[in-house]
Enzyme design. Structure first.
Site, short mmCIF file in Angstrom:
data_model
loop_
_atom_site.label_atom_id
_atom_site.label_comp_id
_atom_site.label_asym_id
_atom_site.label_seq_id
_atom_site.Cartn_x
_atom_site.Cartn_y
_atom_site.Cartn_z
N HIS A 158 0.81 -1.23 0.00
CA HIS A 158 0.00 0.00 0.00
C HIS A 158 0.84 1.27 0.00
CE1 HIS A 158 -4.08 -1.75 0.79
NE2 HIS A 158 -3.33 -2.79 1.04
N ASP A 366 3.69 9.39 -0.62
CA ASP A 366 2.52 8.59 -0.27
C ASP A 366 2.37 7.50 -1.32
OD1 ASP A 366 0.29 8.01 1.29
OD2 ASP A 366 -0.31 10.11 1.39
C1 GDG Z 1 -2.06 3.73 3.29
C2 GDG Z 1 -1.02 4.41 2.40
C3 GDG Z 1 -2.70 4.43 0.54
C4 GDG Z 1 -8.57 10.14 7.87
N1 GDG Z 1 -9.06 10.86 8.89
C5 GDG Z 1 -10.28 10.36 9.18
C6 GDG Z 1 -10.52 9.30 8.29
N2 GDG Z 1 -9.46 9.19 7.51
C7 GDG Z 1 -9.39 8.24 6.38
C8 GDG Z 1 -9.38 8.98 5.05
C9 GDG Z 1 -8.80 7.92 4.14
C10 GDG Z 1 -7.88 7.14 5.09
O1 GDG Z 1 -8.22 7.48 6.42
C11 GDG Z 1 -6.42 7.52 4.89
O2 GDG Z 1 -6.00 6.98 3.69
P1 GDG Z 1 -4.70 7.49 2.95
O3 GDG Z 1 -4.64 6.82 1.65
O4 GDG Z 1 -4.74 8.96 2.86
O5 GDG Z 1 -3.47 7.14 3.89
P2 GDG Z 1 -2.90 5.92 4.83
O6 GDG Z 1 -3.72 5.74 6.04
O7 GDG Z 1 -1.47 6.29 5.08
O8 GDG Z 1 -2.99 4.61 3.93
C12 GDG Z 1 -1.70 5.28 1.35
C13 GDG Z 1 -3.62 3.65 1.46
O9 GDG Z 1 -2.88 2.88 2.42
C14 GDG Z 1 -4.47 2.66 0.66
O10 GDG Z 1 -3.71 1.81 -0.11
O11 GDG Z 1 -3.47 5.29 -0.27
O12 GDG Z 1 -0.74 5.84 0.47
O13 GDG Z 1 -0.11 5.20 3.17
O14 GDG Z 1 -9.79 7.05 3.67
O15 GDG Z 1 -10.67 9.39 4.73
N3 GDG Z 1 -11.66 8.58 8.29
C15 GDG Z 1 -12.60 8.92 9.21
N4 GDG Z 1 -12.42 9.94 10.10
C16 GDG Z 1 -11.29 10.68 10.12
O16 GDG Z 1 -11.16 11.61 10.94
N5 GDG Z 1 -13.74 8.23 9.23
#
Ligand code: GDG
Length: 473
Positions: A158, A366
């Site tokens: 990821h 990322d």
């Molecule tokens: C890894 C990789 C890759 C955030 N704050 C809240 C909340 N979130 C949710 C967001 C989003 C998720 O968390 C974060 O996803 P990201 O992709 O931005 O980042 P990582 O957690 O680092 O994920 C990344 C991912 O895996 C998938 O393969 O894209 O690059 O690092 O969905 O919305 N959700 C809620 N409340 C919050 O306050 N409900």
């Protein structure tokens, strides 16, 4: 119906009777993957106990069987907080200076992967396909192969896969490269990541390219391809449309009055560039004094991995930065940065994205970044906001119509904020439309289907017999 076995560090078991898997990136993706299969999801329960049992706890819920194991305090410290999050995570995100390698952490990482394999092996049936997720479990296929498991095993990474010189700075890199080649299929987020891993395998282990992403490594055939992860577009769009009636969303919008909202949403992680982004907002306010009092930047950053020292340090740094900017720039009628570390329900998040004129997504690195995709999908088709996106996020490959920026250059990010705030509606629409169309085509279902149909091919492929050299080893 064939059975799909998913393995991830952490397993999200939904509350009884909720009828759905827990919300959140991997959980949503796994739910999509299970629509076409009988499902088993294996991994850590989230519990830390003194004497973990060798027998997994089995829970049957809504067509999915969950098999959960606990970790000991030492396992958790060495495998999870230690090697996975203090060595692999920073190195994979190009942060060599933050990498903390310790031999005992690596021993713990290897031990937990072996424990997972031993516990899982007893649950595997001959027709299963196995899909392993993320950097906590790089050696899992190798451990399973050692136990005689010959089923197709795929791996999805990821996070970014860095350039060879960066990855090879990790003392265990050679072992990990050899181990990863035991997967039949390796999925990465982007084409540049595929090139990084492929080149490294070819240069370091003398892997032989066989065409179409296949490689022969130490007598085993593996395939490396990019599968950019998507989001649940229909669900998210729907939530964003309905969110106007949510109280938090309504009150936030009312509190803005005529001010324009800039939003950032990130786990509080140094890869996400939160303090750097705040400095860019400060720069923007310094060079655009007419905008003071006219914009509000809301940063939602739920705390994450708080037991890892680098994250504690980051939390302090962000607090200081917010205090300094608000103290120096704000006044009694206006606070430029609103900073919250609590997590909001997904529908609230969707409504806040929709209310924001600018989505500020500027990670230093990322793998993909789902927030960028969620922001795009949440916009109204009449009057969409503008996405400012780091060119070092995997998502930039699929969202070239965003304003792409270098997150290390706060002047460039400040200028992008200005461009976004003044962008005419026609240009906002022209940029947004192709992005939302692409996100709709390339959603989470598309991602899971692509990966699994490719993994299915390994059921029928005759595994290459080991070369004489490999057999002699
Ligand atoms: C890894 C990789 C890759 C955030 N704050 C809240 C909340 N979130 C949710 C967001 C989003 C998720 O968390 C974060 O996803 P990201 O992709 O931005 O980042 P990582 O957690 O680092 O994920 C990344 C991912 O895996 C998938 O393969 O894209 O690059 O690092 O969905 O919305 N959700 C809620 N409340 C919050 O306050 N409900």
């Amino acid at each position: 119906m064939a059975r799909l076995v998913i393995v991830s560090n952490r397993v999200a078991v939904p509350a009884e009777g909720s009828g759905a898997v827990a919300a959140g990136g991997l959980a949503v993706a796994v739910k999509e993957a299970f629509t076409a299969y009988e499902g088993l999801w294996f991994g850590w329960s989230g519990n830390i106990v003194d004497q973990p049992s060798d027998e997994p706890t089995i829970i049957d819920r809504d067509r999915i069987q969950y098999a959960l194991v606990d970790l000991s305090p030492q396992d958790h410290r060495e495998y999870y907080s230690g090697f996975a999050n203090r060595a692999l995570w920073p190195i994979m995100h190009y942060r060599l200076g933050l990498g903390a390698f310790s031999r005992s952490d690596y021993a713990g990482y290897s031990r937990v992967n072996r424990f997972f394999a031993q516990t899982l092996a007893g649950l595997i049936e001959p027709d299963d396909i196995i899909w392993v997720h993320d950097y906590h479990l790089l050696p899992l296929a190798s451990e399973l192969r050692g136990l005689g498991i010959a089923n197709p095993i795929g791996y999805f990474h990821h996070i970014p896969w860095p350039a060879a010189d960066v990855f090879n700075s990790l003392p265990a890199s050679g072992d990990l490269l050899r181990a990863i080649a035991d997967y039949d299929l390796i999925g990465l987020q982007t084409e540049p990541d595929v090139q990084n891993l492929t080149r490294n395998l070819c240069d370091t282990l003398r892997a032989i390219p066989l065409g179409a992403g296949s490689l022969m490594v130490d007598g085993r055939r593996t395939r490396i391809r990019s599968f950019p992860i998507g989001i649940d577009v229909a669900g998210f769009k729907d939530a964003a449309e309905k969110a106007a009636s949510d109280r938090t969303v309504r009150e936030t919008i009312a509190g803005l009055r005529t001010r324009k909202l800039i939003i950032g949403v990130d786990r509080l992680d140094y890869s996400k560039g939160v303090p750097e982004r705040m400095e860019a907002v400060d720069r923007f306010l310094a060079s655009n004094p007419d905008q003071r009092g006219n914009v509000v930047y809301l940063q939602i950053a739920p705390k994450s991995r708080s037991d890892v020292p680098e994250y504690e340090q980051l939390a302090r740094e962000v607090n200081e930065t917010v205090g300094e900017i608000n103290g120096n720039t704000g006044d009694p009628t206006w606070t430029p940065i609103q900073y919250v570390t609590k997590a909001y329900a997904r529908p609230v998040l969707a409504g806040l994205y929709r209310a924001a004129r600018v989505g500020l997504v500027t990670p230093m690195r990322d793998g993909m970044n789902l927030v960028a995709k969620e922001y795009v999908v949440a916009q109204s088709g009449d009057d969409p906001g503008v996405l400012i996106l780091s060119k070092f996020a995997g998502a930039a490959q699929q969202l070239p119509e965003a304003i792409l920026v270098n997150p290390y250059d706060r002047f460039e990010v400040a200028e992008a904020i200005r461009t976004a705030l003044y962008m005419p509606r026609a240009e906002r629409l022209a940029r947004w439309k192709p992005m939302v169309e692409r996100m709709t085509r390339e959603d989470v279902d598309w991602w899971a289907r692509n990966f699994l149909s490719e993994l299915e091919n390994f059921r029928t492929v005759e595994r290459e017999p080991p070369t004489a050299a490999a057999a002699a080893e």
